[in-house]
Motif scaffolding. Structure first.
Motif, PDB file in Angstrom:
ATOM      1  N   LEU A 204      34.276  39.711  39.873  1.00 63.67           N
ATOM      2  CA  LEU A 204      33.722  38.525  40.538  1.00 63.67           C
ATOM      3  C   LEU A 204      33.531  38.762  42.032  1.00 63.67           C
ATOM      4  CD1 LEU A 204      32.918  35.481  40.282  1.00 63.67           C
ATOM      5  CD2 LEU A 204      35.325  34.927  40.711  1.00 63.67           C
ATOM      6  N   VAL A 207      29.931  39.082  43.387  1.00 62.98           N
ATOM      7  CA  VAL A 207      29.216  37.814  43.203  1.00 62.98           C
ATOM      8  C   VAL A 207      29.649  36.810  44.273  1.00 62.98           C
ATOM      9  CG1 VAL A 207      28.862  35.851  41.649  1.00 62.98           C
ATOM     10  CG2 VAL A 207      28.945  38.179  40.732  1.00 62.98           C
ATOM     11  N   ALA A 227      36.206  28.879  38.857  1.00 60.51           N
ATOM     12  CA  ALA A 227      36.484  30.206  38.304  1.00 60.51           C
ATOM     13  C   ALA A 227      37.973  30.362  38.024  1.00 60.51           C
ATOM     14  CB  ALA A 227      36.003  31.284  39.276  1.00 60.51           C
ATOM     15  N   ILE A 241      32.503  34.465  35.632  1.00 58.66           N
ATOM     16  CA  ILE A 241      31.336  34.651  36.502  1.00 58.66           C
ATOM     17  C   ILE A 241      30.283  33.590  36.197  1.00 58.66           C
ATOM     18  CG2 ILE A 241      29.408  36.195  37.029  1.00 58.66           C
ATOM     19  CD1 ILE A 241      31.391  38.534  36.673  1.00 58.66           C
ATOM     20  N   TYR A 244      31.406  30.457  37.856  1.00 56.51           N
ATOM     21  CA  TYR A 244      31.225  30.528  39.311  1.00 56.51           C
ATOM     22  C   TYR A 244      29.759  30.258  39.656  1.00 56.51           C
ATOM     23  CZ  TYR A 244      31.562  32.180  44.123  1.00 56.51           C
ATOM     24  OH  TYR A 244      31.529  32.256  45.499  1.00 56.51           O
ATOM     25  N   HIS A 245      28.844  30.917  38.945  1.00 61.24           N
ATOM     26  CA  HIS A 245      27.407  30.717  39.179  1.00 61.24           C
ATOM     27  C   HIS A 245      27.035  29.239  39.014  1.00 61.24           C
ATOM     28  CE1 HIS A 245      26.125  35.160  38.442  1.00 61.24           C
ATOM     29  NE2 HIS A 245      26.104  34.861  39.716  1.00 61.24           N
TER      30      HIS A 245
END
Length: 309
Positions: A204, A207, A227, A241, A244-245
């Motif tokens: 992560l 990112v 996350a 991930i 998180y996005h």
């Protein structure tokens, strides 16, 4: 009881009832101010009054009737939890402009009942409603005897009380949303206890670094919390991930994988609760998104508290 509520949407949703309770009910409520018990005195910069918890002195049948009526008026799934506070203002006391946003575990609605006989305009103690922290009052509610004022708590529910010239007494009934209970607050605090973003998977890092280079800190912090929730629920790096996005607003999580979809949205929601407050409109979106879905095992404790049946 509360048989003729007059509703308004501006500057925020509220209602008032000019004749809230019966004569006998009002007399019983007035007697609460004569109880031999200590008052808590507030003498802050903007909040000056005296308070006392009188919940246990109100008959259970009366509490149940008020709860039932507030459920009808607000249309909300209110819990059976009820807290009633006697509030007394003395001459010279004032309550400044403020907003009561419901943090996680806090109440969602209030009903304020005025018990001031022979109130006159020169007695002060008028409840004022504001559209913003800087605006002039856009609505005023006089503290006349047996008048009730009810509203939903949110970030923009700005209100205050003008200086009392004569003693002013009122009762404040506090109500909780079924999806924002003290039990949920304890659960969220436990979920994020001893928080270290270093425990997140190393995949992560890139990112998060890229997001932090062009997104506001509050956005990336929110995404990091989501996350972390996914990580502590036991999801793999790919799901973390994805979460998180989604919470950073970079890409939306699709519904091809039902469990990932549900987990990402629940993680986003508990991150909101932890860092901000209970947003009723946002909760209703979550409720719609997960309606009819399977309650996955590792999400069950959080799911049941956030979306109670």
């Amino acid at each position: 009881m509360l048989s003729q509520p007059i509703h308004h949407d501006s500057p925020f949703p509220f209602f008032y009832d000019n004749s809230a309770f019966s004569r006998e009910q009002c007399a019983a409520l007035e007697r609460l101010f004569l109880l031999d018990a200590e008052w808590q005195h507030r003498d802050g910069a903007f909040y000056r009054c005296s308070l006392r918890d009188v919940t246990e002195h109100i008959p259970a049948a009366f509490q149940s009737e008020v709860l039932a009526r507030m459920r009808e008026i607000t249309g909300l799934p209110l819990t059976n939890r009820l807290l009633v506070t006697a509030q007394r203002m003395l001459p010279g006391q004032v309550i400044g402009r403020h907003s009561d946003r419901p943090l996680v575990g806090y109440e969602i609605a209030r009903l304020v009942v005025q018990l001031n006989k022979q109130w006159q305009p020169e007695h002060g103690g008028v409840l004022e409603l504001f559209a913003s922290p800087e605006s002039d009052a856009v609505f005023r509610v006089n503290p006349e005897y047996n008048k009730a004022f009810g509203f939903l708590l949110h970030a923009d529910s700005y209100h205050g009380v003008t200086e009392a010239i004569q003693p002013r007494q009122s009762l404040v009934f506090n109500f909780w949303h079924a999806a924002n209970t003290p039990e949920l607050a304890a659960h969220v605090q436990t979920l994020f206890a001893d928080m270290h973003f270093s425990e997140l998977p190393a995949t992560l890092n890139a990112v998060a670094s890229a997001a932090e280079s062009h997104l506001p800190e509050e956005t990336t912090f929110h995404a990091g919390l989501a996350a972390l929730a996914l990580h502590r629920w036991g999801y793999d790096a790919a799901s973390i991930i994805t979460g998180y996005h989604h919470s950073a607003g970079l890409t939306a999580c699709d519904s091809n994988n039902g469990e990932t979809y549900a987990a990402v949205r629940l993680a986003d929601w508990v991150a909101c609760l932890y860092r901000d407050s209970f947003d009723l409109a946002r909760w209703q979106i979550l409720q719609h998104e997960l309606k009819g879905m399977e309650m996955f095992t590792r999400l069950k404790p959080t799911w049941q508290l956030c979306l109670p049946a």
